[in-house]
Motif scaffolding. Structure first.
Motif, PDB file in Angstrom:
ATOM      1  N   ARG A 206       0.808  -1.219   0.000  1.00  0.00           N
ATOM      2  CA  ARG A 206       0.000   0.000   0.000  1.00  0.00           C
ATOM      3  C   ARG A 206       0.841   1.268   0.000  1.00  0.00           C
ATOM      4  O   ARG A 206       0.362   2.330  -0.440  1.00  0.00           O
ATOM      5  CB  ARG A 206      -0.950   0.006   1.201  1.00  0.00           C
ATOM      6  CG  ARG A 206      -0.266   0.082   2.553  1.00  0.00           C
ATOM      7  CD  ARG A 206      -1.285   0.034   3.696  1.00  0.00           C
ATOM      8  NE  ARG A 206      -0.654   0.153   5.010  1.00  0.00           N
ATOM      9  CZ  ARG A 206      -0.116  -0.849   5.669  1.00  0.00           C
ATOM     10  NH1 ARG A 206      -0.125  -2.065   5.130  1.00  0.00           N
ATOM     11  NH2 ARG A 206       0.448  -0.679   6.849  1.00  0.00           N
ATOM     12  N   ASN A 207       2.085   1.189   0.484  1.00  0.00           N
ATOM     13  CA  ASN A 207       2.939   2.384   0.521  1.00  0.00           C
ATOM     14  C   ASN A 207       3.751   2.569  -0.751  1.00  0.00           C
ATOM     15  O   ASN A 207       4.508   3.530  -0.874  1.00  0.00           O
ATOM     16  CB  ASN A 207       3.890   2.302   1.723  1.00  0.00           C
ATOM     17  CG  ASN A 207       3.145   2.391   3.043  1.00  0.00           C
ATOM     18  OD1 ASN A 207       2.142   3.096   3.154  1.00  0.00           O
ATOM     19  ND2 ASN A 207       3.616   1.658   4.045  1.00  0.00           N
ATOM     20  N   TRP A 208       3.626   1.642  -1.690  1.00  0.00           N
ATOM     21  CA  TRP A 208       4.326   1.795  -2.967  1.00  0.00           C
ATOM     22  C   TRP A 208       3.559   2.786  -3.831  1.00  0.00           C
ATOM     23  O   TRP A 208       2.383   3.076  -3.582  1.00  0.00           O
ATOM     24  CB  TRP A 208       4.448   0.451  -3.675  1.00  0.00           C
ATOM     25  CG  TRP A 208       5.432  -0.490  -3.033  1.00  0.00           C
ATOM     26  CD1 TRP A 208       5.667  -0.651  -1.703  1.00  0.00           C
ATOM     27  CD2 TRP A 208       6.298  -1.408  -3.698  1.00  0.00           C
ATOM     28  NE1 TRP A 208       6.628  -1.606  -1.493  1.00  0.00           N
ATOM     29  CE2 TRP A 208       7.033  -2.091  -2.694  1.00  0.00           C
ATOM     30  CE3 TRP A 208       6.520  -1.738  -5.017  1.00  0.00           C
ATOM     31  CZ2 TRP A 208       7.980  -3.070  -2.998  1.00  0.00           C
ATOM     32  CZ3 TRP A 208       7.450  -2.714  -5.340  1.00  0.00           C
ATOM     33  CH2 TRP A 208       8.173  -3.362  -4.334  1.00  0.00           C
ATOM     34  N   THR A 209       4.196   3.290  -4.863  1.00  0.00           N
ATOM     35  CA  THR A 209       3.542   4.268  -5.729  1.00  0.00           C
ATOM     36  C   THR A 209       2.437   3.601  -6.543  1.00  0.00           C
ATOM     37  O   THR A 209       2.471   2.381  -6.786  1.00  0.00           O
ATOM     38  CB  THR A 209       4.563   4.891  -6.702  1.00  0.00           C
ATOM     39  OG1 THR A 209       5.032   3.875  -7.612  1.00  0.00           O
ATOM     40  CG2 THR A 209       5.748   5.484  -5.945  1.00  0.00           C
TER      41      THR A 209
ATOM     42  N   ARG B 140       2.666  -0.378  -7.609  1.00  0.00           N
ATOM     43  CA  ARG B 140       1.866  -1.271  -6.760  1.00  0.00           C
ATOM     44  C   ARG B 140       1.192  -2.398  -7.551  1.00  0.00           C
ATOM     45  O   ARG B 140       1.241  -3.560  -7.124  1.00  0.00           O
ATOM     46  CB  ARG B 140       0.834  -0.462  -5.979  1.00  0.00           C
ATOM     47  CG  ARG B 140       0.158  -1.267  -4.880  1.00  0.00           C
ATOM     48  CD  ARG B 140      -0.511  -0.376  -3.852  1.00  0.00           C
ATOM     49  NE  ARG B 140      -1.575   0.432  -4.413  1.00  0.00           N
ATOM     50  CZ  ARG B 140      -1.561   1.767  -4.491  1.00  0.00           C
ATOM     51  NH1 ARG B 140      -0.536   2.449  -4.034  1.00  0.00           N
ATOM     52  NH2 ARG B 140      -2.574   2.420  -5.025  1.00  0.00           N
TER      53      ARG B 140
END
Length: 252
Positions: free
Chosen positions: A34-37, A41
């Motif tokens: 979820r914290n990836w771009t 993602r």
């Protein structure tokens, strides 16, 4: 549950496998990464279901092949072999949905998935024979899956993570090397044996000629694209290493 019980027990239906891959994909997309771009993602989620499929599929395919003592190119599919085919069918359907959703113009991968599904589906639901050859091809295709997915994930983050960049750089040579041997040597040799067997006509009554010819066409096309892909990656790798050498940087 031991291997013997797994082999003789009724296989889970295809919808169960598909639900499993869909759940893993959604967890990856909305929780794990979820914290990836937004750009990386979806690719990461696809890699995770590929990791879930690849190595386990290769191991299960090997077990399914050798659990049948009379295995050969025209053997009737065993129940366990059909289960492995369904496992792979479910994965490719899920990943095909992924590409149609996020990369609808990537005709190469979409075409690859459709062609692969054709082979698996016709082997499982049309011929009911030939899983021996199809599963060996599955092993050859997925034996590099772990390396490829780790390499892909590292490549997706190499622009914003020094650790990812180092992993990507160090893995590239090993991954390309193993991939080249498997796809450029092992797979063509097996396809040669496969064609020799089916062309003799001894399996025409159980695997129609039109079907095995279509299988061979799909596999040869997949091998050709794979060899071209890894060749281009080798060229790019040596080009980048050459540029770094010119700049006086250590590259190996």
């Amino acid at each position: 549950m031991d291997i013997k019980t797994l082999i003789i027990s009724p296989p889970p239906p295809l919808p169960v496998f598909f639900t499993m891959f869909l759940t893993i994909y959604l967890l990856a997309h909305f929780i794990i990464f979820r914290n990836w771009t937004p750009k990386t993602r979806p690719e990461a989620a696809s890699c995770l279901i590929s990791l879930t499929h690849g190595t386990p599929a290769a191991i299960l395919a090997g077990i399914a092949i050798f659990s049948d003592p009379k295995h050969h190119f025209a053997s009737p599919n065993t129940r366990f072999q059909n289960s492995v085919l369904e496992y792979s069918i479910a994965y490719f359907i899920m990943d095909l949905i992924h590409y149609l959703t996020f990369y609808p113009t990537d005709v190469l991968f979409i075409g690859h998935h459709l062609a692969t599904l054709f082979v698996f589906v016709t082997c499982r639901y049309v011929a009911f024979h030939g899983a021996y050859s199809v599963l060996i091809l599955l092993v050859l295709a997925e034996v590099t899956s772990l390396l490829q997915n780790v390499w892909t994930l590292a490549g997706a983050r190499k622009g914003d993570s020094e650790v990812a960049r180092q992993v990507f750089d160090k893995m590239s040579v090993w991954f390309y090397g193993v991939y080249s041997v498997v796809r450029g040597v092992g797979a063509p040799l097996f396809v040669y044996r496969m064609v020799g067997f089916y062309a003799s006509g001894v399996a025409d009554s159980v695997v129609p000629r039109w079907l095995w010819v279509s299988w061979v066409c799909v596999v040869v096309a997949a091998i050709s694209v794979s060899v071209l892909w890894v060749s281009n990656n080798w060229v790019e790798l040596f080009r980048e290493r050459g540029v770094r050498v010119e700049k006086g940087k250590k590259v190996w």
